[in-house]
Scaffold this active site. Structure first.
Site, PDB file in Angstrom:
ATOM      1  N   GLY A  14      26.167 -14.802 -54.245  1.00  0.00           N
ATOM      2  CA  GLY A  14      26.793 -14.064 -55.331  1.00  0.00           C
ATOM      3  C   GLY A  14      27.185 -14.954 -56.500  1.00  0.00           C
ATOM      4  N   HIS A  50      16.993  -9.816 -62.586  1.00  0.00           N
ATOM      5  CA  HIS A  50      18.059 -10.549 -63.277  1.00  0.00           C
ATOM      6  C   HIS A  50      18.108 -10.167 -64.761  1.00  0.00           C
ATOM      7  CE1 HIS A  50      19.765 -13.231 -60.247  1.00  0.00           C
ATOM      8  NE2 HIS A  50      18.536 -13.364 -59.742  1.00  0.00           N
TER       9      HIS A  50
END
Length: 189
Positions: A14, A50
């Site tokens: 994360g 992303h």
């Protein structure tokens, strides 16, 4: 005055999401420096995911696999810069050396020099700079010399960057753990 934040953690911990969230909470004029090379379809899908995560959030994305210092120096007006990630930067340097595209031998000493140069250029920036990197010191000793060399290079880079950073955050299971913290009052963690 610059503020440098190093965000580290294991794969899929994360850390990138954390760094992006912190960056978005600390300014506009955002520059994302992507170090990931496009090598196959699966990696292309990761890159696209992303990019979607940053869409509509004021990010400008530049792809730079090798010369991070030059890109940071050129973008002094960006209030927030996010470099994702230093692990791939080291990978790219080693790969370019193997292809003989760069003349320098990528040793630990060379990584120390390049990392210090990156910190020096980053200190001249007037905003915040986030660097993302993989934590490589928690695993087993790799069984091949090439993998051990790569781990050593990334580990050395991480040590130099952590020493020069104002903050160092280890992300584990999506939870930030502050290893080094500068107290400034209004900056989120």
């Amino acid at each position: 005055m610059s503020k440098i934040v190093l965000v580290t953690g294991g794969s899929r911990s994360g850390k990138s999401a954390y760094a992006q969230k912190r960056a978005e909470e600390n300014g506009t004029g955002r520059l994302f420096i992507a170090t990931c090379p496009k090598i196959d379809g699966e990696m292309d899908s990761r890159i696209e995911r992303h990019q979607r995560d940053r869409q509509g959030k004021g990010w400008i994305t530049l792809e730079e696999e090798i010369d991070l210092s030059a890109v940071i120096a050129k973008h002094k007006n960006s209030q927030v810069i996010l470099v994702d990630c230093l692990t791939l930067w080291i990978n790219n340097l080693v790969y370019q050396q193997e292809k003989k595209s760069i003349e320098m031998k990528i040793t630990e000493e060379r990584v120390v020099s390049l990392s210090r140069e990156l910190l020096s250029v980053s200190r001249q920036h007037s905003g915040m700079i986030f660097f993302v990197t993989n934590e490589v010191g928690s695993g087993i000793v790799p069984d091949s010399s090439a993998t051990r060399h790569f781990r050593d290079l990334v580990g050395r880079c991480n040590q130099i960057m952590a020493e020069g950073a104002d903050e160092v955050v280890l992300v584990s299971c999506g939870i930030p753990l502050f290893l080094k913290k500068q107290h400034t009052g209004n900056v989120f963690p």
